[in-house]
Design an enzyme around this catalytic site. Structure first.
Site, short mmCIF file in Angstrom:
data_model
loop_
_atom_site.label_atom_id
_atom_site.label_comp_id
_atom_site.label_asym_id
_atom_site.label_seq_id
_atom_site.Cartn_x
_atom_site.Cartn_y
_atom_site.Cartn_z
N GLY A 9 -2.12 3.94 -3.22
CA GLY A 9 -3.25 3.30 -3.89
C GLY A 9 -4.45 3.16 -2.96
N GLY A 10 -5.39 2.30 -3.35
CA GLY A 10 -6.62 2.10 -2.58
C GLY A 10 -7.83 1.92 -3.46
CB ALA A 11 -9.58 -0.02 -5.10
CG HIS B 110 -1.68 -5.31 -6.13
ND1 HIS B 110 -1.38 -4.72 -7.33
CD2 HIS B 110 -2.36 -4.37 -5.41
CE1 HIS B 110 -1.86 -3.48 -7.35
NE2 HIS B 110 -2.45 -3.24 -6.18
CG ASP C 195 -0.36 -7.27 -9.15
OD1 ASP C 195 -1.56 -7.51 -8.94
OD2 ASP C 195 0.15 -6.15 -8.96
CB SER D 102 -2.12 0.15 -6.38
OG SER D 102 -3.28 -0.57 -6.70
CB ALA D 103 -5.64 3.35 -7.38
#
Length: 449
Positions: free
Chosen positions: A184-186, A390, A358, A256-257
């Site tokens: 992930g990492g937005a 999260h 989360d 996540s992303a």
């Protein structure tokens, strides 16, 4: 007060394309092989060609020039030394090109963000969070750069950041199950090295891990990210056997992303396979199961939530290529379309993991996606971890050492049909702690995620 920003201007896109072209030219080569290419195998920098073509002279006169030329070719020590110099200079050239690109893209992103208190406070919180977890990051970083079990920056495509890292088990006596991981990492700060801790833990349990890198915003938008991840999955499916991987036991993991992007890539591939028979480099049938960790799968429902948390609407819509594209990149919405019912039936076993505390992506996102998949014929399981945030599942818990619920659940699925691996896992000592508990607790309290 935060002001809504207009869509990206053509000048921004021109700048990003120019930067992307710069990095592409640094990495691409007409002779690039189709199999794995290591970091050191990239083309030489232009300066090396000039050095190689320069005459070699001697101050001794009479035949000295000829003797030195012959020695340069025939002496293995000098050839080895020259090879090391070429490799080092090539590394420096590639690092400089990538640093220039990332710096330029970061400045472009900062210009686009403007001055907003939310993202500034998030950035400060992220900095403090990273400092508190630094004891663990340093140990994982040392493993990442110096372990003989890690193969870094294997090329899987021609675009910038089309690289992946491989984490190989120490025991190579037989073929191993494989996990292709998308971090992930937005959609903005993701990087393949973020998967080093997961790669270390899984490879210690006899699983090969491939951490796939992909273009982030503003270097690319969501369709570029999905394209890159799909290409990375294809590389793993078609080449992992040469690294000792079992092609019949390939698993896809997204966090996540990365869970959103990888689920889009998986669903897109299933839809293509139900289409007009276009040639595909990989098939969803090659993926034995998909693990989604703390992902968001209905982007339409998350725009306002992200805006309140500092990922402003104007930025997020630019990442997702406009409001009109939100549904297309929302797997939960797509699977409910009656025209893709057959594609949904092709999907592998889907297992979704989420923490109930989360706040970055609420756990309801996994629940509603699981319901949508189940109602349309997919095989899906939902695992909720009470009180987990999260970052608990992906960072704090592994850094804490001991028994890790998420990893144990992943091991249980991957090794479900392997009694010997189960027996080894039972007697294997628990992972050691990497960060003191007081620092983990403080980091958890200030985490921006």
């Amino acid at each position: 007060m935060q002001t809504e920003l207009p869509p990206l201007s053509p000048s921004w896109r021109d700048g990003a394309k120019e930067a992307e072209a710069l990095l592409s030219s640094s990495f691409s080569s007409s002779s690039l092989p189709t199999a794995a290419v290591a970091e050191d195998a990239n083309p030489e920098a232009p300066i090396l060609h000039l050095l190689r073509s320069a005459p070699i002279t001697s101050t001794g006169g009479g035949g000295g020039e000829r003797r030195m030329r012959r020695r340069a070719v025939s002496d293995p020590c000098i050839s080895s030394s020259a090879s090391h110099r070429r490799s080092f200079r090539g590394d420096v050239t590639r690092a400089a090109a990538e640093t220039f690109l990332l710096t330029r893209l970061a400045l472009t992103l900062l210009r686009y963000l403007g001055v907003g208190y939310r993202w500034i406070t998030k950035f400060l919180a992220l900095s403090c969070y990273a400092i508190l977890l630094m004891p663990g990051f340093l140990q994982v970083g040392y493993y990442y750069f110096f372990s003989s079990q890690v193969r870094r920056s294997i090329v899987y495509g021609e675009k910038p950041r089309n690289r992946l890292d491989l984490y190989l088990p120490a025991d190579s006596d037989d073929v191993k199950p494989v996990a292709a991981f998308v971090t992930g990492g937005a959609w903005i700060i993701g990087y393949k090295a973020w998967g080093a801790l997961l790669g270390k833990r899984l490879s210690e349990r006899g699983i090969i891990v491939a951490c796939i890198d992909y273009r982030n915003f503003p270097q690319g938008t969501i369709s570029n990210m999905v394209e890159d991840v799909s290409l990375g999955i294809s590389f793993v499916c078609n080449n992992i056997a040469s690294y000792g991987g079992d092609t019949n036991r390939i698993y896809l993991i997204g966090q996540s992303a990365g869970a959103h992007i990888s689920s889009c890539a998986l669903l897109d591939q299933a839809i293509k396979e139900c289409g007009e028979g276009e040639n595909a480099a990989w098939s969803v049938s090659q993926i034995k199961a998909y693990f989604g960790i703390s992902g968001g799968y209905n982007i339409l429902n998350l725009v306002d939530h992200f805006h309140r948390r500092g990922l402003y609407r104007s930025i997020f819509l630019s990442i997702m290529e406009g409001e009109q594209s939100l549904w297309r990149f929302s797997p939960e919405v797509v699977v409910q379309d009656s025209s893709v019912t057959h594609a949904v039936s092709l999907l592998p076993h889907v297992i979704l993991f989420h923490g109930t505390s989360d706040y970055s992506i609420p756990s309801i996102a996994s629940k509603t996606f699981a319901d949508a998949l189940r109602s349309n014929g997919a095989r899906v399981d939902l695992v909720l971890y009470e009180g987990k945030t999260h970052t608990d599942l992906f960072l704090q818990d592994p850094l804490r050492g001991g028994r890790d619920e998420l990893l144990e659940d992943i091991f249980g699925v991957i090794h479900a049909d392997d009694a010997a691996a189960h027996a080894i896992n039972v007697v294997k000592p628990p992972a050691r702690r990497l960060v003191p508990e007081c620092m983990l607790s403080l980091a958890r309290s200030i985490s921006p995620f």
